[in-house]
Design an enzyme around this catalytic site. Structure first.
Site, PDB file in Angstrom:
ATOM      1  N   LEU A 103       0.871  -1.179   0.000  1.00  0.00           N
ATOM      2  CA  LEU A 103       0.000   0.000   0.000  1.00  0.00           C
ATOM      3  C   LEU A 103       0.904   1.223   0.000  1.00  0.00           C
ATOM      4  O   LEU A 103       1.997   1.193   0.577  1.00  0.00           O
ATOM      5  CB  LEU A 103      -0.855   0.029   1.274  1.00  0.00           C
ATOM      6  CG  LEU A 103      -2.081  -0.882   1.351  1.00  0.00           C
ATOM      7  CD1 LEU A 103      -2.662  -0.847   2.756  1.00  0.00           C
ATOM      8  CD2 LEU A 103      -3.127  -0.476   0.329  1.00  0.00           C
ATOM      9  N   ASP A 104       0.426   2.321  -0.596  1.00  0.00           N
ATOM     10  CA  ASP A 104       1.207   3.561  -0.597  1.00  0.00           C
ATOM     11  C   ASP A 104       1.429   4.054   0.828  1.00  0.00           C
ATOM     12  O   ASP A 104       0.653   3.749   1.730  1.00  0.00           O
ATOM     13  CB  ASP A 104       0.455   4.668  -1.358  1.00  0.00           C
ATOM     14  CG  ASP A 104       0.242   4.329  -2.817  1.00  0.00           C
ATOM     15  OD1 ASP A 104       1.010   3.516  -3.363  1.00  0.00           O
ATOM     16  OD2 ASP A 104      -0.710   4.891  -3.405  1.00  0.00           O
ATOM     17  N   LEU A 105       2.460   4.883   0.983  1.00  0.00           N
ATOM     18  CA  LEU A 105       2.774   5.472   2.292  1.00  0.00           C
ATOM     19  C   LEU A 105       1.558   6.164   2.908  1.00  0.00           C
ATOM     20  O   LEU A 105       1.290   6.045   4.110  1.00  0.00           O
ATOM     21  CB  LEU A 105       3.920   6.480   2.091  1.00  0.00           C
ATOM     22  CG  LEU A 105       4.531   7.123   3.306  1.00  0.00           C
ATOM     23  CD1 LEU A 105       5.217   6.089   4.181  1.00  0.00           C
ATOM     24  CD2 LEU A 105       5.538   8.209   2.888  1.00  0.00           C
ATOM     25  N   HIS A 189      -0.349   3.008  -7.771  1.00  0.00           N
ATOM     26  CA  HIS A 189      -1.315   4.096  -7.527  1.00  0.00           C
ATOM     27  C   HIS A 189      -2.628   3.897  -8.291  1.00  0.00           C
ATOM     28  O   HIS A 189      -3.262   4.873  -8.702  1.00  0.00           O
ATOM     29  CB  HIS A 189      -0.730   5.457  -7.951  1.00  0.00           C
ATOM     30  CG  HIS A 189       0.436   5.925  -7.134  1.00  0.00           C
ATOM     31  ND1 HIS A 189       0.693   5.494  -5.854  1.00  0.00           N
ATOM     32  CD2 HIS A 189       1.420   6.802  -7.442  1.00  0.00           C
ATOM     33  CE1 HIS A 189       1.786   6.086  -5.408  1.00  0.00           C
ATOM     34  NE2 HIS A 189       2.255   6.872  -6.344  1.00  0.00           N
ATOM     35  N   LYS A 192      -5.951   5.634  -7.001  1.00  0.00           N
ATOM     36  CA  LYS A 192      -5.868   7.107  -7.095  1.00  0.00           C
ATOM     37  C   LYS A 192      -5.941   7.540  -8.555  1.00  0.00           C
ATOM     38  O   LYS A 192      -6.606   8.536  -8.891  1.00  0.00           O
ATOM     39  CB  LYS A 192      -4.552   7.591  -6.489  1.00  0.00           C
ATOM     40  CG  LYS A 192      -4.490   7.418  -4.975  1.00  0.00           C
ATOM     41  CD  LYS A 192      -3.103   7.797  -4.478  1.00  0.00           C
ATOM     42  CE  LYS A 192      -2.930   7.439  -3.008  1.00  0.00           C
ATOM     43  NZ  LYS A 192      -1.531   7.249  -2.656  1.00  0.00           N
TER      44      LYS A 192
END
Ligand code: URA
Length: 219
Positions: A103-105, A189, A192
């Site tokens: 997962l992204d930061l 991503h 998003k």
């Protein structure tokens, strides 16, 4: 079966020399008796091993569903940011976990950690088409018609910034600025970028499901 000294090195009790010293010094018990033979063969799932008073927790495979907080990296080690592995408590701190899908930061939610490379492959191999579900909060009120456009092929950029056609398996409006989206892909991503493609910025992204695994505390 595994040699006692090898098991203790694998379980992070020290170098080969250090664990051999522990064994020689009578600090290791197997099934209630002091074991001083470093090459003693044992089956760690059945044999009870106690080192310096700590009973070893051993399973052939461990799978953990972890709730990643925002600001943690989906990594084992990083010089800049806290990493998800930092959150593991006893008895899991002695195991080597791999992360099955990042997962992204700035994203949060479900991460699967496992000691099995096979399980990582089962979850992350794109051919397995494992469905992941995300709860998305957007910057603006979501128009249901725009949201439904994600069910049709839509162009985004992939991790190499090449154009990539994708679509959601399912979407659901939860409230004005919140929606669920399910995908069986995991491009960089991706969520998003899909929302950006229909005109919204994702301001919060939480993964709540990966295949059969649900986020802890979610029924
Ligand atoms: N999609 C994103 O954009 N970010 C994530 O962390 C996961 C899926």
């Amino acid at each position: 079966m595994i040699r006692l000294d090898r098991l203790l090195v694998n379980m992070k009790f020290g170098s080969r020399k250090e664990v051999q010293d522990l064994i020689k010094n009578g600090e290791v018990y197997v099934n209630g008796k002091i074991e001083t033979k470093k090459d003693r063969k044992l089956n760690p799932t059945n044999d009870k091993v106690v080192v310096l008073g700590e009973e070893l927790y051993y399973k052939d495979e461990i799978i953990l569903a972890v709730n990643k907080p925002i600001g943690y990296l989906s990594a084992n080690i990083d010089p800049m940011h806290p990493v998800i592995i930092d959150l593991l408590k006893e008895p899991y701190h002695r195991h080597d976990f791999k992360i099955a899908g990042r997962l992204d930061l700035d994203s949060q939610g479900l991460l699967i950690l496992t000691t099995s490379g096979h399980t990582v492959h089962e979850i992350t191999n794109p051919n397995k088409k494992i469905v992941k579900t995300y709860e998305v909060t957007t910057d603006e009120i979501i128009d249901i018609k725009m949201l439904n456009r994600l069910l049709e092929p839509i162009k985004i950029l992939d991790g190499n910034n090449d154009s990539y056609i994708t679509k959601a398996l399912e979407v659901k409006l939860l409230s004005d600025k919140m929606a669920l989206i399910s995908l069986d892909e995991g491009k960089f991503h991706q969520v998003k970028r899909m929302f950006r493609a229909i005109g919204y910025e994702v301001i919060n992204l939480k993964r709540i499901k990966i295949g059969k695994y649900l986020m802890p505390n979610i029924k």
